[in-house]
Design an enzyme around this catalytic site. Structure first.
Site, PDB file in Angstrom:
ATOM      1  N   THR A  25      -4.593  -5.233  -8.351  1.00  9.41           N
ATOM      2  CA  THR A  25      -4.385  -4.752  -6.985  1.00  9.41           C
ATOM      3  C   THR A  25      -5.618  -3.964  -6.573  1.00  9.41           C
ATOM      4  O   THR A  25      -6.588  -3.870  -7.323  1.00  9.41           O
ATOM      5  CB  THR A  25      -3.131  -3.865  -6.898  1.00  9.41           C
ATOM      6  OG1 THR A  25      -3.400  -2.597  -7.523  1.00  9.41           O
ATOM      7  CG2 THR A  25      -1.937  -4.526  -7.585  1.00  9.41           C
ATOM      8  N   CYS A  26      -5.556  -3.364  -5.393  1.00  8.90           N
ATOM      9  CA  CYS A  26      -6.720  -2.634  -4.889  1.00  8.90           C
ATOM     10  C   CYS A  26      -7.031  -1.399  -5.731  1.00  8.90           C
ATOM     11  O   CYS A  26      -8.156  -0.904  -5.716  1.00  8.90           O
ATOM     12  CB  CYS A  26      -6.522  -2.243  -3.431  1.00  8.90           C
ATOM     13  SG  CYS A  26      -5.084  -1.192  -3.152  1.00  8.90           S
ATOM     14  N   ASN A  27      -6.035  -0.886  -6.458  1.00  5.49           N
ATOM     15  CA  ASN A  27      -6.315   0.345  -7.224  1.00  5.49           C
ATOM     16  C   ASN A  27      -5.813   0.306  -8.657  1.00  5.49           C
ATOM     17  O   ASN A  27      -5.660   1.344  -9.280  1.00  5.49           O
ATOM     18  CB  ASN A  27      -5.737   1.569  -6.506  1.00  5.49           C
ATOM     19  CG  ASN A  27      -4.249   1.441  -6.256  1.00  5.49           C
ATOM     20  OD1 ASN A  27      -3.590   0.572  -6.800  1.00  5.49           O
ATOM     21  ND2 ASN A  27      -3.729   2.315  -5.414  1.00  5.49           N
ATOM     22  N   HIS A  33       6.144   2.083 -19.109  1.00  2.98           N
ATOM     23  CA  HIS A  33       5.091   2.000 -18.088  1.00  2.98           C
ATOM     24  C   HIS A  33       5.439   0.954 -17.034  1.00  2.98           C
ATOM     25  O   HIS A  33       5.252   1.178 -15.829  1.00  2.98           O
ATOM     26  CB  HIS A  33       3.763   1.648 -18.754  1.00  2.98           C
ATOM     27  CG  HIS A  33       2.640   1.412 -17.794  1.00  2.98           C
ATOM     28  ND1 HIS A  33       2.136   2.389 -16.960  1.00  2.98           N
ATOM     29  CD2 HIS A  33       1.931   0.283 -17.496  1.00  2.98           C
ATOM     30  CE1 HIS A  33       1.165   1.898 -16.215  1.00  2.98           C
ATOM     31  NE2 HIS A  33       1.024   0.618 -16.521  1.00  2.98           N
ATOM     32  N   SER A  43       2.155   4.592  -8.489  1.00  2.75           N
ATOM     33  CA  SER A  43       1.345   4.226  -7.328  1.00  2.75           C
ATOM     34  C   SER A  43       0.643   5.437  -6.730  1.00  2.75           C
ATOM     35  O   SER A  43       1.102   6.577  -6.873  1.00  2.75           O
ATOM     36  CB  SER A  43       2.231   3.582  -6.258  1.00  2.75           C
ATOM     37  OG  SER A  43       2.843   2.413  -6.737  1.00  2.75           O
ATOM     38  N   GLU A  89       5.901   3.576  -2.917  1.00  2.09           N
ATOM     39  CA  GLU A  89       5.567   2.449  -2.037  1.00  2.09           C
ATOM     40  C   GLU A  89       6.191   1.154  -2.566  1.00  2.09           C
ATOM     41  O   GLU A  89       6.388   0.973  -3.763  1.00  2.09           O
ATOM     42  CB  GLU A  89       4.046   2.328  -1.889  1.00  2.09           C
ATOM     43  CG  GLU A  89       3.269   2.185  -3.192  1.00  2.09           C
ATOM     44  CD  GLU A  89       3.054   0.742  -3.591  1.00  2.09           C
ATOM     45  OE1 GLU A  89       3.365  -0.157  -2.794  1.00  2.09           O
ATOM     46  OE2 GLU A  89       2.590   0.522  -4.724  1.00  2.09           O
ATOM     47  N   GLY A  93      -9.694  -8.345   8.182  1.00  2.00           N
ATOM     48  CA  GLY A  93      -8.898  -8.932   7.115  1.00  2.00           C
ATOM     49  C   GLY A  93      -7.418  -8.894   7.458  1.00  2.00           C
ATOM     50  O   GLY A  93      -6.899  -7.834   7.825  1.00  2.00           O
ATOM     51  N   GLY A 124      -4.856 -10.204   5.350  1.00  2.00           N
ATOM     52  CA  GLY A 124      -4.025 -10.499   4.191  1.00  2.00           C
ATOM     53  C   GLY A 124      -2.858  -9.529   4.135  1.00  2.00           C
ATOM     54  O   GLY A 124      -2.483  -8.911   5.147  1.00  2.00           O
ATOM     55  N   MET A 131      -2.603  -6.550   2.847  1.00  4.84           N
ATOM     56  CA  MET A 131      -2.984  -5.199   3.221  1.00  4.84           C
ATOM     57  C   MET A 131      -3.269  -5.092   4.716  1.00  4.84           C
ATOM     58  O   MET A 131      -2.887  -4.117   5.372  1.00  4.84           O
ATOM     59  CB  MET A 131      -4.214  -4.760   2.423  1.00  4.84           C
ATOM     60  CG  MET A 131      -4.522  -3.292   2.540  1.00  4.84           C
ATOM     61  SD  MET A 131      -3.307  -2.270   1.688  1.00  4.84           S
ATOM     62  CE  MET A 131      -3.786  -2.576  -0.004  1.00  4.84           C
TER      63      MET A 131
END
Length: 427
Positions: free
Chosen positions: A51-53, A89, A99, A104, A179, A181, A183
Protein backbone atom coordinates in the site's frame (compact mmCIF):
# COMPACT_ATOMS: atom_id res chain seq x y z
CA UNK A 1 4.37 -14.09 22.60
CA UNK A 2 4.30 -17.80 23.40
CA UNK A 3 3.93 -19.80 20.19
CA UNK A 4 1.51 -22.72 20.33
CA UNK A 5 0.82 -22.62 16.60
CA UNK A 6 1.82 -25.81 14.78
CA UNK A 7 1.61 -24.50 11.23
CA UNK A 8 4.70 -22.46 10.27
CA UNK A 9 3.75 -18.95 9.17
CA UNK A 10 5.96 -15.88 8.95
CA UNK A 11 5.67 -12.23 8.04
CA UNK A 12 8.26 -9.64 7.05
CA UNK A 13 7.26 -6.03 6.69
CA UNK A 14 8.00 -2.36 6.79
CA UNK A 15 5.53 0.47 7.33
CA UNK A 16 5.12 4.15 8.16
CA UNK A 17 5.86 3.25 11.78
CA UNK A 18 9.44 2.15 11.07
CA UNK A 19 10.34 3.92 7.87
CA UNK A 20 10.09 7.17 5.95
CA UNK A 21 8.97 7.46 2.34
CA UNK A 22 12.41 6.86 0.71
CA UNK A 23 12.84 3.67 2.75
CA UNK A 24 9.39 2.46 1.71
CA UNK A 25 10.15 3.19 -1.93
CA UNK A 26 13.44 1.27 -1.74
CA UNK A 27 11.74 -1.73 -0.17
CA UNK A 28 8.83 -1.90 -2.64
CA UNK A 29 8.62 -4.68 -5.27
CA UNK A 30 7.61 -3.05 -8.58
CA UNK A 31 6.92 -6.35 -10.37
CA UNK A 32 4.60 -8.15 -7.97
CA UNK A 33 4.05 -11.23 -10.15
CA UNK A 34 7.78 -11.76 -10.59
CA UNK A 35 8.28 -11.49 -6.83
CA UNK A 36 5.45 -13.96 -6.17
CA UNK A 37 6.82 -16.47 -8.67
CA UNK A 38 10.31 -16.35 -7.15
CA UNK A 39 9.03 -16.63 -3.58
CA UNK A 40 6.63 -19.38 -4.64
CA UNK A 41 9.59 -21.68 -5.21
CA UNK A 42 10.37 -21.55 -1.48
CA UNK A 43 7.00 -21.35 0.26
CA UNK A 44 3.75 -23.30 0.18
CA UNK A 45 1.85 -20.02 0.02
CA UNK A 46 2.61 -16.32 -0.14
CA UNK A 47 0.60 -13.09 0.04
CA UNK A 48 2.17 -9.72 -0.85
CA UNK A 49 0.47 -6.59 0.49
CA UNK A 50 1.75 -3.27 -0.87
CA UNK A 51 0.00 0.00 0.00
CA UNK A 52 1.05 3.64 0.05
CA UNK A 53 2.52 3.29 3.55
CA UNK A 54 3.35 -0.37 4.08
CA UNK A 55 4.74 -3.51 2.46
CA UNK A 56 3.95 -6.86 4.11
CA UNK A 57 4.96 -10.36 2.99
CA UNK A 58 3.01 -13.25 4.56
CA UNK A 59 4.21 -16.81 3.91
CA UNK A 60 3.26 -20.35 4.80
CA UNK A 61 6.78 -21.28 5.77
CA UNK A 62 9.54 -20.42 8.22
CA UNK A 63 10.97 -17.01 9.03
CA UNK A 64 14.60 -17.98 8.47
CA UNK A 65 13.93 -18.86 4.83
CA UNK A 66 11.95 -15.65 4.32
CA UNK A 67 14.75 -13.63 5.90
CA UNK A 68 17.37 -15.16 3.59
CA UNK A 69 15.13 -14.64 0.55
CA UNK A 70 14.60 -10.94 1.27
CA UNK A 71 18.29 -10.34 1.97
CA UNK A 72 19.13 -12.01 -1.34
CA UNK A 73 16.69 -9.52 -2.91
CA UNK A 74 18.68 -6.66 -1.36
CA UNK A 75 16.08 -5.74 1.27
CA UNK A 76 16.84 -4.71 4.84
CA UNK A 77 15.34 -2.79 7.77
CA UNK A 78 12.22 -4.95 7.98
CA UNK A 79 10.62 -6.55 11.04
CA UNK A 80 10.20 -10.30 11.13
CA UNK A 81 7.35 -12.13 12.87
CA UNK A 82 6.60 -15.83 13.23
CA UNK A 83 3.86 -18.04 14.63
CA UNK A 84 1.15 -16.45 16.75
CA UNK A 85 2.77 -13.03 16.36
CA UNK A 86 1.91 -13.17 12.65
CA UNK A 87 -1.74 -13.88 13.38
CA UNK A 88 -1.89 -11.12 16.00
CA UNK A 89 -0.33 -8.65 13.56
CA UNK A 90 -2.73 -9.70 10.80
CA UNK A 91 -5.77 -9.21 13.05
CA UNK A 92 -4.53 -5.79 14.14
CA UNK A 93 -3.80 -4.85 10.55
CA UNK A 94 -7.27 -5.80 9.29
CA UNK A 95 -8.88 -4.01 12.24
CA UNK A 96 -7.19 -0.73 11.30
CA UNK A 97 -5.09 -0.67 14.46
CA UNK A 98 -1.82 -0.52 12.50
CA UNK A 99 -3.00 2.08 10.01
CA UNK A 100 -1.75 5.65 9.97
CA UNK A 101 -5.38 6.70 10.21
CA UNK A 102 -6.65 4.48 13.03
CA UNK A 103 -9.76 2.52 12.11
CA UNK A 104 -9.69 3.35 8.38
CA UNK A 105 -11.58 0.91 6.17
CA UNK A 106 -9.33 0.94 3.13
CA UNK A 107 -7.04 -1.79 4.49
CA UNK A 108 -9.86 -4.35 4.18
CA UNK A 109 -10.06 -3.83 0.42
CA UNK A 110 -6.28 -3.86 0.16
CA UNK A 111 -6.09 -7.24 1.93
CA UNK A 112 -8.74 -8.64 -0.43
CA UNK A 113 -6.77 -7.36 -3.42
CA UNK A 114 -3.57 -8.95 -2.08
CA UNK A 115 -5.36 -12.27 -1.61
CA UNK A 116 -6.76 -12.15 -5.16
CA UNK A 117 -3.25 -11.50 -6.53
CA UNK A 118 -1.98 -14.53 -4.61
CA UNK A 119 -4.80 -16.67 -5.99
CA UNK A 120 -4.40 -15.44 -9.57
CA UNK A 121 -0.65 -16.11 -9.57
CA UNK A 122 -1.19 -19.60 -8.14
CA UNK A 123 0.59 -18.93 -4.84
CA UNK A 124 -2.28 -18.98 -2.36
CA UNK A 125 -2.68 -22.16 -0.35
CA UNK A 126 -5.40 -23.14 2.09
CA UNK A 127 -3.54 -21.81 5.15
CA UNK A 128 -3.02 -18.26 3.88
CA UNK A 129 -6.50 -18.17 2.38
CA UNK A 130 -7.89 -18.99 5.83
CA UNK A 131 -5.60 -16.44 7.50
CA UNK A 132 -6.50 -13.49 5.27
CA UNK A 133 -10.23 -14.23 5.22
CA UNK A 134 -10.33 -14.73 8.98
CA UNK A 135 -8.50 -11.43 9.50
CA UNK A 136 -10.92 -9.59 7.18
CA UNK A 137 -13.88 -11.08 9.05
CA UNK A 138 -12.40 -9.94 12.38
CA UNK A 139 -11.70 -6.48 10.96
CA UNK A 140 -15.34 -6.09 9.95
CA UNK A 141 -16.56 -7.34 13.35
CA UNK A 142 -14.25 -4.94 15.22
CA UNK A 143 -15.60 -1.98 13.26
CA UNK A 144 -19.21 -3.06 13.71
CA UNK A 145 -18.94 -3.62 17.45
CA UNK A 146 -16.54 -0.84 18.52
CA UNK A 147 -17.35 1.88 15.94
CA UNK A 148 -13.62 2.56 15.77
CA UNK A 149 -14.16 3.77 12.21
CA UNK A 150 -16.93 6.18 13.16
CA UNK A 151 -15.97 9.37 11.41
CA UNK A 152 -12.67 7.80 10.46
CA UNK A 153 -10.78 9.19 7.51
CA UNK A 154 -8.65 7.53 4.88
CA UNK A 155 -5.24 8.74 3.77
CA UNK A 156 -7.06 10.47 0.92
CA UNK A 157 -9.47 12.39 3.11
CA UNK A 158 -6.66 13.12 5.57
CA UNK A 159 -4.86 14.89 2.73
CA UNK A 160 -7.92 17.08 2.23
CA UNK A 161 -8.04 17.80 5.97
CA UNK A 162 -4.37 18.79 5.87
CA UNK A 163 -5.03 21.18 2.97
CA UNK A 164 -7.92 22.73 4.88
CA UNK A 165 -5.75 23.18 7.98
CA UNK A 166 -3.00 24.82 5.94
CA UNK A 167 -5.30 27.27 4.14
CA UNK A 168 -7.77 27.85 6.94
CA UNK A 169 -10.65 27.05 4.60
CA UNK A 170 -11.15 25.48 1.20
CA UNK A 171 -14.08 27.70 0.39
CA UNK A 172 -13.74 29.28 -3.07
CA UNK A 173 -10.47 27.44 -3.67
CA UNK A 174 -9.35 25.54 -6.77
CA UNK A 175 -8.18 21.93 -6.22
CA UNK A 176 -6.64 19.55 -8.74
CA UNK A 177 -6.72 15.78 -8.14
CA UNK A 178 -4.10 13.86 -10.10
CA UNK A 179 -4.96 10.17 -10.42
CA UNK A 180 -8.38 8.54 -10.11
CA UNK A 181 -7.52 5.16 -8.66
CA UNK A 182 -8.77 4.00 -5.28
CA UNK A 183 -6.96 6.79 -3.45
CA UNK A 184 -8.03 9.42 -5.95
CA UNK A 185 -11.67 8.45 -5.49
CA UNK A 186 -11.31 8.83 -1.72
CA UNK A 187 -9.78 12.28 -2.20
CA UNK A 188 -12.57 13.25 -4.58
CA UNK A 189 -15.26 12.09 -2.16
CA UNK A 190 -13.70 14.17 0.60
CA UNK A 191 -13.40 17.39 -1.40
CA UNK A 192 -16.86 17.05 -2.97
CA UNK A 193 -18.37 17.99 0.39
CA UNK A 194 -16.39 21.25 0.52
CA UNK A 195 -17.62 24.54 -0.91
CA UNK A 196 -14.94 24.73 -3.58
CA UNK A 197 -14.89 27.09 -6.48
CA UNK A 198 -13.49 24.47 -8.86
CA UNK A 199 -12.47 20.81 -8.76
CA UNK A 200 -10.23 19.55 -11.54
CA UNK A 201 -9.59 15.84 -12.12
CA UNK A 202 -6.91 14.41 -14.38
CA UNK A 203 -5.71 10.92 -15.13
CA UNK A 204 -3.62 9.05 -17.67
CA UNK A 205 -6.85 7.57 -19.03
CA UNK A 206 -9.04 10.56 -19.74
CA UNK A 207 -12.32 8.61 -19.77
CA UNK A 208 -11.90 7.55 -16.14
CA UNK A 209 -11.23 11.16 -15.18
CA UNK A 210 -14.49 12.14 -16.90
CA UNK A 211 -16.42 9.46 -14.96
CA UNK A 212 -15.14 10.66 -11.59
CA UNK A 213 -15.51 14.35 -12.41
CA UNK A 214 -19.14 13.80 -13.39
CA UNK A 215 -19.85 12.11 -10.05
CA UNK A 216 -18.44 14.95 -7.94
CA UNK A 217 -19.41 17.92 -10.09
CA UNK A 218 -15.86 18.61 -11.21
CA UNK A 219 -14.08 19.20 -14.51
CA UNK A 220 -12.03 16.46 -16.18
CA UNK A 221 -8.80 17.60 -17.83
CA UNK A 222 -6.28 15.76 -19.96
CA UNK A 223 -2.82 14.95 -18.65
CA UNK A 224 -1.37 17.04 -21.47
CA UNK A 225 -2.88 20.07 -19.70
CA UNK A 226 -1.54 19.05 -16.26
CA UNK A 227 0.73 22.06 -15.68
CA UNK A 228 -1.79 24.55 -16.98
CA UNK A 229 -4.31 23.40 -14.36
CA UNK A 230 -1.66 23.22 -11.67
CA UNK A 231 -1.06 26.92 -12.30
CA UNK A 232 -4.79 27.55 -11.81
CA UNK A 233 -5.03 25.59 -8.55
CA UNK A 234 -4.47 26.44 -4.91
CA UNK A 235 -3.98 22.79 -3.94
CA UNK A 236 -2.82 19.77 -5.93
CA UNK A 237 -3.32 16.32 -4.43
CA UNK A 238 -1.46 13.70 -6.42
CA UNK A 239 -2.06 9.98 -5.98
CA UNK A 240 -1.33 8.11 -9.21
CA UNK A 241 -0.06 4.55 -9.43
CA UNK A 242 2.79 5.54 -11.75
CA UNK A 243 6.20 3.94 -11.05
CA UNK A 244 7.89 7.32 -11.52
CA UNK A 245 7.33 11.01 -10.82
CA UNK A 246 4.58 12.67 -12.87
CA UNK A 247 5.09 16.28 -11.69
CA UNK A 248 8.54 17.56 -12.65
CA UNK A 249 10.46 20.60 -11.39
CA UNK A 250 11.40 22.15 -14.73
CA UNK A 251 7.87 22.07 -16.15
CA UNK A 252 6.41 23.32 -12.87
CA UNK A 253 8.77 26.32 -12.74
CA UNK A 254 7.69 27.27 -16.24
CA UNK A 255 4.01 26.92 -15.36
CA UNK A 256 4.40 29.08 -12.24
CA UNK A 257 5.65 32.00 -14.32
CA UNK A 258 2.05 32.68 -15.38
CA UNK A 259 0.55 31.87 -12.00
CA UNK A 260 0.22 35.41 -10.65
CA UNK A 261 -3.10 36.88 -11.71
CA UNK A 262 -3.41 40.65 -12.55
CA UNK A 263 -5.47 41.50 -9.46
CA UNK A 264 -3.32 39.52 -7.03
CA UNK A 265 -1.49 41.75 -4.58
CA UNK A 266 1.17 39.09 -4.12
CA UNK A 267 2.13 35.78 -5.60
CA UNK A 268 -0.14 32.98 -4.49
CA UNK A 269 1.41 29.94 -2.81
CA UNK A 270 0.87 26.47 -4.24
CA UNK A 271 0.31 23.47 -1.98
CA UNK A 272 1.31 20.08 -3.39
CA UNK A 273 0.23 17.04 -1.36
CA UNK A 274 1.84 13.87 -2.64
CA UNK A 275 0.24 10.71 -1.24
CA UNK A 276 1.40 8.39 -4.00
CA UNK A 277 3.80 5.52 -3.49
CA UNK A 278 6.23 5.76 -5.22
CA UNK A 279 6.15 9.54 -5.08
CA UNK A 280 4.50 11.56 -7.85
CA UNK A 281 6.35 14.80 -7.10
CA UNK A 282 10.05 15.23 -7.83
CA UNK A 283 12.02 15.99 -4.67
CA UNK A 284 13.59 19.08 -6.26
CA UNK A 285 10.17 20.77 -6.33
CA UNK A 286 10.38 21.29 -2.56
CA UNK A 287 13.10 23.90 -3.27
CA UNK A 288 10.89 26.05 -5.52
CA UNK A 289 9.75 29.31 -3.96
CA UNK A 290 6.02 29.65 -3.27
CA UNK A 291 5.57 25.86 -3.47
CA UNK A 292 4.95 23.86 -0.33
CA UNK A 293 5.24 20.08 -0.71
CA UNK A 294 3.70 17.67 1.76
CA UNK A 295 3.86 13.86 1.79
CA UNK A 296 2.36 10.93 3.66
CA UNK A 297 4.78 11.63 6.50
CA UNK A 298 3.04 14.96 7.08
CA UNK A 299 -0.27 13.21 7.67
CA UNK A 300 0.95 11.80 10.98
CA UNK A 301 -0.51 14.77 12.86
CA UNK A 302 -3.94 13.90 11.47
CA UNK A 303 -3.40 10.32 12.62
CA UNK A 304 -2.42 11.39 16.15
CA UNK A 305 -5.51 13.59 16.45
CA UNK A 306 -7.61 10.74 15.10
CA UNK A 307 -6.13 8.31 17.63
CA UNK A 308 -6.91 10.58 20.55
CA UNK A 309 -10.57 10.70 19.56
CA UNK A 310 -10.78 6.93 19.20
CA UNK A 311 -8.81 5.85 22.26
CA UNK A 312 -11.73 4.14 24.01
CA UNK A 313 -12.82 2.37 20.85
CA UNK A 314 -9.23 1.24 20.30
CA UNK A 315 -9.10 -0.27 23.79
CA UNK A 316 -12.26 -2.25 23.08
CA UNK A 317 -10.80 -3.35 19.74
CA UNK A 318 -7.64 -4.59 21.47
CA UNK A 319 -9.73 -6.82 23.75
CA UNK A 320 -11.64 -8.25 20.79
CA UNK A 321 -8.41 -8.99 18.94
CA UNK A 322 -6.87 -10.75 21.97
CA UNK A 323 -9.91 -13.00 22.34
CA UNK A 324 -10.14 -13.71 18.63
CA UNK A 325 -6.46 -14.64 18.48
CA UNK A 326 -7.13 -17.65 20.71
CA UNK A 327 -9.80 -19.05 18.39
CA UNK A 328 -7.67 -18.12 15.36
CA UNK A 329 -4.82 -20.29 16.65
CA UNK A 330 -7.22 -23.14 17.42
CA UNK A 331 -8.70 -22.93 13.91
CA UNK A 332 -5.30 -23.22 12.24
CA UNK A 333 -4.11 -25.93 14.61
CA UNK A 334 -7.20 -27.91 13.74
CA UNK A 335 -6.12 -27.89 10.10
CA UNK A 336 -2.63 -29.04 11.13
CA UNK A 337 -4.18 -32.44 11.89
CA UNK A 338 -4.80 -32.91 8.16
CA UNK A 339 -1.34 -34.34 7.49
CA UNK A 340 -1.74 -36.75 10.40
CA UNK A 341 -5.17 -37.83 9.17
CA UNK A 342 -3.74 -38.51 5.72
CA UNK A 343 -1.63 -41.29 7.27
CA UNK A 344 -4.68 -42.71 9.02
CA UNK A 345 -6.92 -42.74 5.96
CA UNK A 346 -4.16 -43.98 3.66
CA UNK A 347 -3.68 -46.93 6.01
CA UNK A 348 -7.43 -47.52 6.26
CA UNK A 349 -7.91 -47.27 2.48
CA UNK A 350 -5.23 -49.89 1.83
CA UNK A 351 -7.02 -52.31 4.19
CA UNK A 352 -10.40 -51.52 2.64
CA UNK A 353 -9.20 -52.23 -0.89
CA UNK A 354 -7.46 -55.45 0.18
CA UNK A 355 -10.52 -56.82 1.96
CA UNK A 356 -12.85 -55.66 -0.81
CA UNK A 357 -10.80 -57.50 -3.38
CA UNK A 358 -10.81 -60.66 -1.24
CA UNK A 359 -14.59 -60.54 -0.97
CA UNK A 360 -15.04 -59.97 -4.70
CA UNK A 361 -12.70 -62.85 -5.51
CA UNK A 362 -15.02 -65.13 -3.54
CA UNK A 363 -17.98 -63.81 -5.54
CA UNK A 364 -16.67 -64.79 -8.96
CA UNK A 365 -20.05 -64.44 -10.65
CA UNK A 366 -21.00 -61.14 -8.96
CA UNK A 367 -22.60 -58.63 -11.34
CA UNK A 368 -21.78 -54.92 -11.45
CA UNK A 369 -24.59 -54.03 -9.08
CA UNK A 370 -23.27 -56.41 -6.42
CA UNK A 371 -19.73 -55.15 -6.89
CA UNK A 372 -21.01 -51.59 -6.49
CA UNK A 373 -22.83 -52.49 -3.27
CA UNK A 374 -19.66 -54.02 -1.80
CA UNK A 375 -17.61 -50.98 -2.85
CA UNK A 376 -20.05 -48.57 -1.23
CA UNK A 377 -20.38 -50.72 1.90
CA UNK A 378 -16.63 -50.87 2.45
CA UNK A 379 -16.30 -47.10 2.07
CA UNK A 380 -19.15 -46.39 4.49
CA UNK A 381 -17.70 -48.80 7.07
CA UNK A 382 -14.31 -47.05 6.97
CA UNK A 383 -15.91 -43.63 7.23
CA UNK A 384 -18.14 -44.65 10.15
CA UNK A 385 -15.39 -46.50 12.00
CA UNK A 386 -12.98 -43.57 11.89
CA UNK A 387 -15.40 -40.66 12.37
CA UNK A 388 -14.93 -40.57 16.16
CA UNK A 389 -11.17 -41.02 15.78
CA UNK A 390 -11.07 -38.10 13.33
CA UNK A 391 -12.92 -35.85 15.78
CA UNK A 392 -10.57 -36.85 18.59
CA UNK A 393 -7.45 -36.27 16.49
CA UNK A 394 -8.64 -32.87 15.31
CA UNK A 395 -9.60 -31.99 18.88
CA UNK A 396 -6.09 -32.79 20.11
CA UNK A 397 -4.55 -30.57 17.46
CA UNK A 398 -7.02 -27.78 18.11
CA UNK A 399 -6.24 -27.77 21.84
CA UNK A 400 -2.51 -27.64 21.17
CA UNK A 401 -1.67 -31.32 21.70
CA UNK A 402 -0.26 -32.37 18.33
CA UNK A 403 1.75 -35.14 19.98
CA UNK A 404 -1.47 -36.59 21.36
CA UNK A 405 -3.00 -36.55 17.87
CA UNK A 406 -0.01 -38.43 16.49
CA UNK A 407 -0.28 -41.01 19.29
CA UNK A 408 -3.90 -41.69 18.37
CA UNK A 409 -2.93 -42.43 14.79
CA UNK A 410 0.05 -44.58 15.79
CA UNK A 411 -2.15 -46.53 18.18
CA UNK A 412 -4.56 -47.35 15.35
CA UNK A 413 -2.14 -47.91 12.48
CA UNK A 414 0.82 -49.48 14.30
CA UNK A 415 -0.70 -50.92 17.41
CA UNK A 416 1.22 -48.54 19.68
CA UNK A 417 -0.11 -47.93 23.18
CA UNK A 418 -0.92 -44.20 23.41
CA UNK A 419 -0.76 -44.41 27.20
CA UNK A 420 2.95 -45.27 27.22
CA UNK A 421 5.14 -42.20 27.47
CA UNK A 422 8.18 -41.96 25.27
CA UNK A 423 10.48 -41.96 28.30
CA UNK A 424 8.84 -45.14 29.62
CA UNK A 425 9.31 -46.96 26.31
CA UNK A 426 13.04 -46.25 26.39
CA UNK A 427 13.58 -47.86 29.82
Amino acid sequence: MKNSLFIPVACAGISHREADIPALEDFRFPDEKEFMDEAGELFKGIVLLQTCNRIEIFVHGDGATLDRFLKDKGRSGYRMLEGEDVLDHLLRLASGMESMIIGEDQILGQLKTALILSQETGHCDRVLDMCINRAIHTGIEVRNRTKINSGAVSIGSAAVTLAEDLLGTLEDRHILVVGVGEMGKLVAQAIAAKNLKAIYVTNRTYETAVDLADKIGGKAVKMDDLYRYISLSDVVISCTGAPHAVIHASELREALESRRWPLDEKERPLILIDIAQPRDVEEEIANIDRVKVFTIDDLRSVSEKNMGIRKKQAEAAEKMISLDLISFVSMLNRTSADDILVDLYTWAESIRIRERDKALSRLKDADEKTRGVIEDLSKVLVKKMFSDATIAIRGCAESGDLEGAEKYVHAITRGNNPCIRKDDSED
